[in-house]
Design a protein around this motif. Structure first.
Motif, short mmCIF file in Angstrom:
data_model
loop_
_atom_site.label_atom_id
_atom_site.label_comp_id
_atom_site.label_asym_id
_atom_site.label_seq_id
_atom_site.Cartn_x
_atom_site.Cartn_y
_atom_site.Cartn_z
N TYR A 136 8.15 -5.88 11.65
CA TYR A 136 9.08 -5.34 10.66
C TYR A 136 10.08 -4.40 11.32
N SER A 137 11.33 -4.47 10.88
CA SER A 137 12.36 -3.57 11.39
C SER A 137 13.46 -3.39 10.35
N VAL A 138 13.91 -2.15 10.19
CA VAL A 138 15.04 -1.88 9.29
C VAL A 138 16.30 -1.62 10.10
N PHE A 208 3.50 1.46 9.17
CA PHE A 208 4.54 0.97 8.25
C PHE A 208 5.60 2.06 8.02
N GLN A 209 5.17 3.30 7.80
CA GLN A 209 6.11 4.38 7.54
C GLN A 209 7.03 4.62 8.74
N HIS A 212 9.48 1.76 8.54
CA HIS A 212 10.27 1.77 7.29
C HIS A 212 11.32 2.88 7.30
N THR A 213 11.02 3.98 7.94
CA THR A 213 11.97 5.10 8.00
C THR A 213 12.92 4.99 9.18
N GLN A 225 2.31 -5.24 2.72
CA GLN A 225 3.16 -4.07 2.56
C GLN A 225 4.61 -4.48 2.34
N LEU A 226 5.02 -5.53 3.02
CA LEU A 226 6.40 -6.00 2.90
C LEU A 226 6.64 -6.69 1.57
N ILE A 229 7.15 -3.98 -1.17
CA ILE A 229 8.46 -3.32 -1.24
C ILE A 229 9.61 -4.33 -1.37
N ALA A 231 10.70 -6.56 0.85
CA ALA A 231 11.54 -6.47 2.04
C ALA A 231 12.45 -7.69 2.16
N GLN A 235 14.44 -8.69 7.61
CA GLN A 235 13.78 -7.49 8.11
C GLN A 235 12.41 -7.74 8.72
#
Length: 285
Positions: A136-138, A208-209, A212-213, A225-226, A229, A231, A235
């Motif tokens: 995961y990547s934002v 995850f946090q 996510h941040t 988790q994805l 939210i 996602a 992402q």
């Protein structure tokens, strides 16, 4: 004569006392029976925190199906916490009927310690779902990435200079152990560790946090988790399940009642597994 009168009076008083005691006993018995009935109608579940996004829908579905079938209403009380904390509570005598862990370790310990299965030695831990690992990547779009060229992504100059990847503690978290095994299968774990690119989180929630941040470029997280939210597709990328050890979650019946057995049967049924699949887990056979 007076003596006889005193005796009769005493007998009357004694009779009244007996009647009063009898009434109290009946009230006490009635209350005890009511309390027992109310207790029988409540199913108490100790559930790992990661189930808070999927278990409520399963509980609602189960209660709705029971209502349609005409069965008596069953209250289901769920307590969410870390598997380790719930394990400790059960060992201390917490009155749970079912324990749904985030791993296989704690239910196995309870079985070995003979704390669970009070009513039947034949009840053993069972697997109720299987987790999926995702990257995961934002900050870095993953829409063009497939699991195969991840080594190329982590080898790019702009990443090797200051890039970071979050991973749950492999020694404590099942998802962390799975992520480590995946990186080892891709022959990347030792290199990333040597270059201090891996940021070790306490658990999958913290990993995850971090991602996510945007505090890290990438994070190995749970697909559930994805889903929770919602996602965006660009992402994340779901890693092939065959590339890491199965992330199995086990449960165990603590108080072997009809209600507990019926709920577990529903949880592992096709209907129950459909809820898990929709929440980002893999179905079990």
């Amino acid at each position: 004569m007076v003596k006889v009168v005193k005796s009769v009076a005493a007998a009357g008083v004694f009779t009244c006392l007996l009647l009063a005691l009898s009434a109290c006993t009946q009230d006490s018995g009635a209350k005890s029976a009511t309390d027992t009935t109310e207790q029988d109608k409540t199913l108490r579940i100790a559930a790992a925190a990661n189930l808070s996004d999927v278990l409520p829908s399963i509980v609602d579905s189960y209660q709705a199906d029971n209502s349609v079938s005409g069965q008596d209403a069953l209250d289901i009380d769920v307590t969410y916490a870390s598997s380790g904390k719930l394990y400790a509570q059960i060992r201390a005598g917490a009155p749970y009927d079912i324990f749904l862990s985030a791993n296989q370790e704690f239910p196995a310990k309870l079985a070995d310690e003979s704390i669970a299965n009070k009513a039947s030695e034949s009840v053993r831990p069972f697997t109720y779902t299987r987790g999926q690992l995702a990257l995961y990547s934002v900050t870095e779009p993953l829409s063009s990435i497939t699991p195969t060229p991840l080594s190329e992504v982590f080898s790019r100059a702009n990443f090797t200079s200051n890039g970071k990847i979050a991973i749950a503690n492999p020694d404590l978290a099942p998802y962390g152990a799975a992520a480590k095994a995946y990186l080892q299968s891709q022959k990347m774990y030792d290199t990333l560790s040597a270059k201090k690119r891996l940021i070790q989180a306490e658990n999958i929630g913290q990993a995850f946090q971090y991602a996510h941040t945007g505090n890290v470029d990438y994070g190995f997280v749970a697909q559930s988790q994805l889903v929770a939210i919602q996602a965006k597709p660009e992402q994340f990328v779901i890693l092939p399940p065959a590339a890491y050890p199965p992330i199995l979650q086990d449960g165990i019946i603590i108080n072997n009642t009809t209600a507990a057995a019926a709920f577990i049967s529903y949880l592992r049924s096709e209907v129950g597994q459909r809820h898990f699949s929709q929440a980002g887990y893999l179905s079990i056979n």
